[in-house]
Scaffold this motif. Structure first.
Motif, mmCIF file in Angstrom:
data_model
loop_
_atom_site.group_PDB
_atom_site.id
_atom_site.type_symbol
_atom_site.label_atom_id
_atom_site.label_comp_id
_atom_site.label_asym_id
_atom_site.label_seq_id
_atom_site.Cartn_x
_atom_site.Cartn_y
_atom_site.Cartn_z
ATOM 1 N N LEU A 126 1.373 -1.204 0.027
ATOM 2 C CA LEU A 126 -0.295 -0.327 0.186
ATOM 3 C C LEU A 126 0.812 0.873 0.188
ATOM 4 C CD1 LEU A 126 -2.786 -1.155 2.682
ATOM 5 C CD2 LEU A 126 -2.705 -1.236 0.450
ATOM 6 N N ASP A 127 0.347 2.369 -0.259
ATOM 7 C CA ASP A 127 0.843 3.624 0.000
ATOM 8 C C ASP A 127 0.405 3.973 0.943
ATOM 9 O OD1 ASP A 127 -2.118 4.385 0.350
ATOM 10 O OD2 ASP A 127 -1.778 5.998 -1.133
ATOM 11 N N ARG A 128 0.742 3.953 2.118
ATOM 12 C CA ARG A 128 0.514 4.009 3.610
ATOM 13 C C ARG A 128 0.705 2.899 4.646
ATOM 14 N NH1 ARG A 128 -4.701 6.997 3.780
ATOM 15 N NH2 ARG A 128 -3.717 6.885 2.114
ATOM 16 N N ALA A 129 1.300 2.533 5.817
ATOM 17 C CA ALA A 129 2.005 1.614 6.602
ATOM 18 C C ALA A 129 0.702 0.979 7.032
ATOM 19 C CB ALA A 129 3.053 2.313 7.120
ATOM 20 N N ALA A 130 -0.346 1.505 6.930
ATOM 21 C CA ALA A 130 -1.471 0.919 8.259
ATOM 22 C C ALA A 130 -2.813 0.339 6.907
ATOM 23 C CB ALA A 130 -2.233 2.165 8.922
ATOM 24 N N LEU A 131 -3.517 -0.632 7.495
ATOM 25 C CA LEU A 131 -4.540 -0.913 6.814
ATOM 26 C C LEU A 131 -5.599 -0.107 7.674
ATOM 27 C CD1 LEU A 131 -4.548 -4.726 6.772
ATOM 28 C CD2 LEU A 131 -4.770 -3.330 4.804
ATOM 29 N N PRO A 132 -6.831 -0.102 7.044
ATOM 30 C CA PRO A 132 -7.834 0.717 7.405
ATOM 31 C C PRO A 132 -8.889 0.085 7.981
ATOM 32 C CG PRO A 132 -8.073 0.839 4.842
ATOM 33 C CD PRO A 132 -6.568 0.682 5.165
ATOM 34 N N ARG A 186 -7.725 -12.216 7.747
ATOM 35 C CA ARG A 186 -7.629 -12.353 8.865
ATOM 36 C C ARG A 186 -5.848 -11.598 8.425
ATOM 37 N NH1 ARG A 186 -4.305 -16.650 10.567
ATOM 38 N NH2 ARG A 186 -5.625 -17.767 9.160
ATOM 39 N N VAL A 187 -5.044 -10.315 9.386
ATOM 40 C CA VAL A 187 -4.245 -9.908 8.659
ATOM 41 C C VAL A 187 -3.225 -11.404 9.575
ATOM 42 C CG1 VAL A 187 -2.473 -8.377 9.295
ATOM 43 C CG2 VAL A 187 -5.076 -8.021 8.964
ATOM 44 N N VAL A 188 -2.051 -12.384 8.662
ATOM 45 C CA VAL A 188 -0.968 -12.860 8.687
ATOM 46 C C VAL A 188 0.456 -12.424 8.983
ATOM 47 C CG1 VAL A 188 0.234 -14.760 7.854
ATOM 48 C CG2 VAL A 188 -2.244 -14.129 7.598
ATOM 49 N N GLU A 189 0.454 -10.956 8.313
ATOM 50 C CA GLU A 189 1.888 -10.257 8.109
ATOM 51 C C GLU A 189 1.794 -8.685 7.977
ATOM 52 O OE1 GLU A 189 4.473 -13.665 6.201
ATOM 53 O OE2 GLU A 189 5.014 -11.766 5.503
ATOM 54 N N ALA A 190 2.476 -8.164 8.192
ATOM 55 C CA ALA A 190 2.785 -6.749 8.253
ATOM 56 C C ALA A 190 3.866 -6.292 8.579
ATOM 57 C CB ALA A 190 1.091 -5.957 9.669
ATOM 58 N N ASP A 191 4.468 -5.891 7.381
ATOM 59 C CA ASP A 191 5.780 -5.326 7.276
ATOM 60 C C ASP A 191 6.195 -3.845 7.015
ATOM 61 O OD1 ASP A 191 8.390 -4.958 7.645
ATOM 62 O OD2 ASP A 191 8.967 -6.823 6.007
ATOM 63 N N GLY A 192 5.409 -3.104 7.891
ATOM 64 C CA GLY A 192 5.768 -1.717 6.626
ATOM 65 C C GLY A 192 4.455 -1.920 6.174
ATOM 66 N N ALA A 193 4.922 -1.025 4.500
ATOM 67 C CA ALA A 193 3.642 -0.985 4.060
ATOM 68 C C ALA A 193 2.622 -2.425 3.361
ATOM 69 C CB ALA A 193 3.629 -0.268 3.145
ATOM 70 N N HIS A 194 3.698 -3.625 3.963
ATOM 71 C CA HIS A 194 3.351 -5.049 3.216
ATOM 72 C C HIS A 194 2.725 -5.345 4.042
ATOM 73 C CE1 HIS A 194 6.070 -5.093 -0.120
ATOM 74 N NE2 HIS A 194 6.890 -3.559 0.538
ATOM 75 N N VAL A 221 -13.280 -2.413 -1.989
ATOM 76 C CA VAL A 221 -14.032 -1.659 -1.974
ATOM 77 C C VAL A 221 -13.664 -0.652 -0.136
ATOM 78 C CG1 VAL A 221 -16.314 -1.622 -1.359
ATOM 79 C CG2 VAL A 221 -15.848 -2.662 -3.303
ATOM 80 N N ARG A 222 -13.061 -0.930 0.156
ATOM 81 C CA ARG A 222 -12.661 -0.507 1.686
ATOM 82 C C ARG A 222 -11.897 0.078 2.030
ATOM 83 N NH1 ARG A 222 -14.123 1.784 4.582
ATOM 84 N NH2 ARG A 222 -13.011 2.330 6.577
ATOM 85 N N LEU A 223 -11.062 -0.560 0.684
ATOM 86 C CA LEU A 223 -9.269 0.091 0.465
ATOM 87 C C LEU A 223 -10.089 1.354 0.155
ATOM 88 C CD1 LEU A 223 -7.156 -2.706 -0.297
ATOM 89 C CD2 LEU A 223 -7.098 -1.027 1.647
ATOM 90 N N ARG A 224 -10.797 1.292 -1.157
ATOM 91 C CA ARG A 224 -11.790 2.418 -2.110
ATOM 92 C C ARG A 224 -11.774 3.635 -0.917
ATOM 93 N NH1 ARG A 224 -13.372 3.392 -6.842
ATOM 94 N NH2 ARG A 224 -11.590 2.764 -7.869
ATOM 95 N N GLU A 225 -12.850 3.264 0.070
ATOM 96 C CA GLU A 225 -13.287 4.073 0.783
ATOM 97 C C GLU A 225 -11.845 5.386 1.487
ATOM 98 O OE1 GLU A 225 -17.378 1.786 1.137
ATOM 99 O OE2 GLU A 225 -16.133 1.282 2.786
ATOM 100 N N ALA A 226 -11.407 4.094 2.189
ATOM 101 C CA ALA A 226 -10.758 5.152 3.244
ATOM 102 C C ALA A 226 -9.081 5.418 2.010
ATOM 103 C CB ALA A 226 -10.146 4.090 3.989
ATOM 104 N N GLY A 227 -9.752 5.834 0.889
ATOM 105 C CA GLY A 227 -8.113 6.462 0.213
ATOM 106 C C GLY A 227 -7.647 5.889 -0.333
ATOM 107 N N VAL A 228 -6.792 4.853 -0.178
ATOM 108 C CA VAL A 228 -5.799 3.852 0.649
ATOM 109 C C VAL A 228 -5.839 3.717 -0.896
ATOM 110 C CG1 VAL A 228 -4.546 2.479 1.549
ATOM 111 C CG2 VAL A 228 -6.447 3.568 2.961
ATOM 112 N N GLY A 229 -4.094 4.004 -1.424
ATOM 113 C CA GLY A 229 -3.560 3.242 -2.989
ATOM 114 C C GLY A 229 -3.330 1.991 -2.673
ATOM 115 N N ILE A 230 -3.659 1.434 -3.965
ATOM 116 C CA ILE A 230 -2.367 -0.152 -3.562
ATOM 117 C C ILE A 230 -1.657 -0.407 -4.871
ATOM 118 C CG2 ILE A 230 -2.045 -2.693 -4.745
ATOM 119 C CD1 ILE A 230 -6.204 -2.261 -4.276
ATOM 120 N N ARG A 231 -0.169 -0.457 -4.522
ATOM 121 C CA ARG A 231 0.811 -0.518 -5.564
ATOM 122 C C ARG A 231 1.329 -2.042 -6.095
ATOM 123 N NH1 ARG A 231 4.749 3.350 -1.253
ATOM 124 N NH2 ARG A 231 3.843 5.511 -2.196
ATOM 125 N N GLU A 232 0.270 -2.422 -5.248
ATOM 126 C CA GLU A 232 0.903 -3.915 -5.556
ATOM 127 C C GLU A 232 0.136 -4.713 -4.980
ATOM 128 O OE1 GLU A 232 4.893 -6.016 -7.000
ATOM 129 O OE2 GLU A 232 5.876 -3.937 -5.541
#
Lengths: 251, 274
Positions: free
Chosen positions: B207-213, B219-227, B243-254
């Motif tokens: 993602l373009d930021r280090a936090a999931l909305p 279930r989040v299995v792994e979190a490493d910075g923006a990955h 949809v949730r990512l779009r609503e929160a305005g979070v951009g997806i890099r990969e």
């Protein structure tokens, strides 16, 4: 029967397909022996009265070709199949160990006899060979080829690499054939070496085979035949036992 | 294994799949226990057992002295079959080998050699066919042709045993699956119920930021910075997550989506996974 004949046919097809190596090469080697030893020793040695050395030499060379090629056929075919893994095609099929044994040995006998006959035919251009008792010669050639074909099978079964088969050939088969009186009569040897030669089963094969041509030999041919036959029986039983156990074939 | 079944034998490298097959084929003698093919003991009644069984070995073995047709004729002879050319032609036809019938084995490509191995296993029309990793190193076209042919054989009543690394292959073809681990059966069940318990998606995000909305399903299995690696149950959840990512305005890099892989299934089965 079909399983045996197919495996035997496969073995024969294999060596006919590469007959330059399997027939041509041994014929050439034997001719070289004949030319070189004949040239070096002609006129200096007379083993049997009235028999020139080159003539004396021919049956021994023919028998040597029979023995070495019978050994080479089963040993090289089986070790190659083991190394490349295609032995699995036979092991997966309902081929019994007796059929397996018989096919490899019969094919070896055929290869030995074919090469022997070719060598004989070619040498006849150079020497006049008497043929005193052909059936004796044939009997010794058959039993000798069977014995060496069986030994080749054993060498390939117990070996994991081609080098090990080659070692068996270089350290067992070649010394025993060279010391069996192919190039000389053991009567020309000192007593100790004469006695030692009598412990070499190859001596009886070569000596008996030669009797078929000259009607003369170092040892009584019937006794030689019995000794060769007994050796063959012993080696065959051991080999069949080895194959039945699945040693280094089925783990 | 039941008659007529398409059975999968799965497991990681060294699990004992090939060893098990070799025991059934009579190539390896078991230290303990017994194996039988259609009721014929592989040791005592080996002739009947081997006639019932066709094995496609994992290794690309061949005899370089012979052509394809010679190879198949010889193989027929090892099973005691004399005039088998009709069936040999049919098998070669189905495996697209007819054009190569008189080519030397040495000259064939890897995929072609694999087809000959399959043909060799079929010369005696065995009721049970074992395919040991048949698609290892095989191109897509052959893979499809092979599966078509094997499925046909299965429809015609042949029982099929397949060993594979690939969960998708087992999922696509097998009715029942056994999972092997360290020489033991770790699970044995109908494919649907077995894989059902492991269904789901592995969503990998950069993602373009280090936090999931908040409100992302799964279930989040792994979190490493923006990955992030998120385990989802269904594609529906995937939609919701986007949809949730779009609503929160979070951009997806990969973004990558993976089905669960066999390793993971194993880790979970043996209770060592997350």
């Amino acid at each position: 029967m079909r399983r045996f004949s197919t495996l035997c046919y496969k073995e024969l097809l294999r060596f006919f397909k590469v007959s330059i190596q399997t027939v041509g090469a041994p014929v050439l080697t034997t001719l070289l022996y004949l030319v070189i030893f004949g040239h070096a020793l002609e006129g200096r040695l007379e083993v049997y009265r009235g028999v020139r050395y080159t003539v004396f030499l021919v049956p021994g060379l023919v028998m040597m070709a029979v023995l070495q090629n019978a050994f080479a056929n089963s040993s090289s075919s089986l070790i190659q199949s083991k190394i490349t893994g295609n032995i699995v095609f036979v092991l997966l099929a309902p081929v019994s160990y007796v059929e397996f044994f018989a096919a490899y040995v019969v094919a070896s006998i055929v290869r030995g006899l074919v090469v022997g006959l070719c060598v004989l035919a070619v040498t006849l251009f150079f020497v006049d060979l008497p043929l005193h008792a052909p059936l004796w010669a044939l009997a010794f050639a058959l039993l000798g080829a069977a014995l060496l074909g069986t030994l080749g099978l054993v060498a390939a079964v117990v070996s994991d690499k081609i080098d090990q088969v080659a070692a068996f050939q270089n350290f067992v088969v070649v010394p025993l054939t060279f010391l069996s009186g192919v190039f000389y009569s053991i009567h020309t040897l000192p007593p100790f070496w004469q006695r030692l030669s009598h412990a070499n089963p190859f001596f009886y094969m070569v000596d008996g085979f030669r009797y078929g041509f000259f009607g003369a030999s170092d040892f009584a041919p019937a006794a030689s035949l019995a000794i060769v036959f007994a050796s063959l029986l012993a080696v065959c039983s051991a080999t069949l036992w080895l194959l039945k156990s699945g040693y280094k074939l089925r783990y | 294994m039941a008659e007529g079944e398409f059975f999968g034998l799965l497991g990681p490298n060294g699990a004992g799949k090939t060893t098990l097959i070799n025991v059934i084929a009579g190539l390896v003698r078991p230290d303990a226990g017994r194996a039988a093919v259609m009721g014929a003991d592989v040791g005592r009644d080996y002739r009947r057992a081997r006639r019932m069984l066709g094995v496609v070995p994992q290794e690309l073995v061949f005899d370089p002295f012979f052509t394809v047709r010679e190879t198949l004729r010889l193989q027929s002879g090892y099973y005691g079959l004399a005039r088998n050319d009709g069936w040999i032609d049919e098998v070669m036809h189905h495996l697209d080998l007819t054009a190569k019938a008189d080519a030397n084995m040495r000259s064939l490509s890897g995929g072609m050699k694999r087809r000959v191995l399959v043909a060799q296993a079929l010369v005696h029309k065995p009721p049970v066919i074992v395919l040991d990793e048949p698609t290892a190193g095989v191109d897509v076209e052959l893979r499809q042709g092979l599966w078509q042919f094997v499925r046909r054989l299965n429809r015609d009543g042949h029982s099929i045993v397949l060993t594979t690394h690939y969960l998708e292959e087992a999922e696509a073809h097998c009715q029942r699956i056994a999972l092997l681990k360290d020489g033991r059966i770790a699970a044995l069940d109908a494919t649907r119920s077995l894989l059902g318990s492991f269904s789901g998606l592995d969503l990998r995000l950069h993602l373009d930021r280090a936090a999931l909305p908040v409100g992302i399903p799964g279930r989040v299995v792994e979190a490493d910075g923006a990955h992030f690696r998120v385990r989802l149950a269904t594609y529906r959840e995937l939609e919701d997550a986007l949809v949730r990512l779009r609503e929160a305005g979070v951009g997806i890099r990969e973004m990558e989506v993976h089905p669960p892989d066999l390793e993971e299934v194993f880790l979970r089965l043996t209770g060592r996974g997350s």
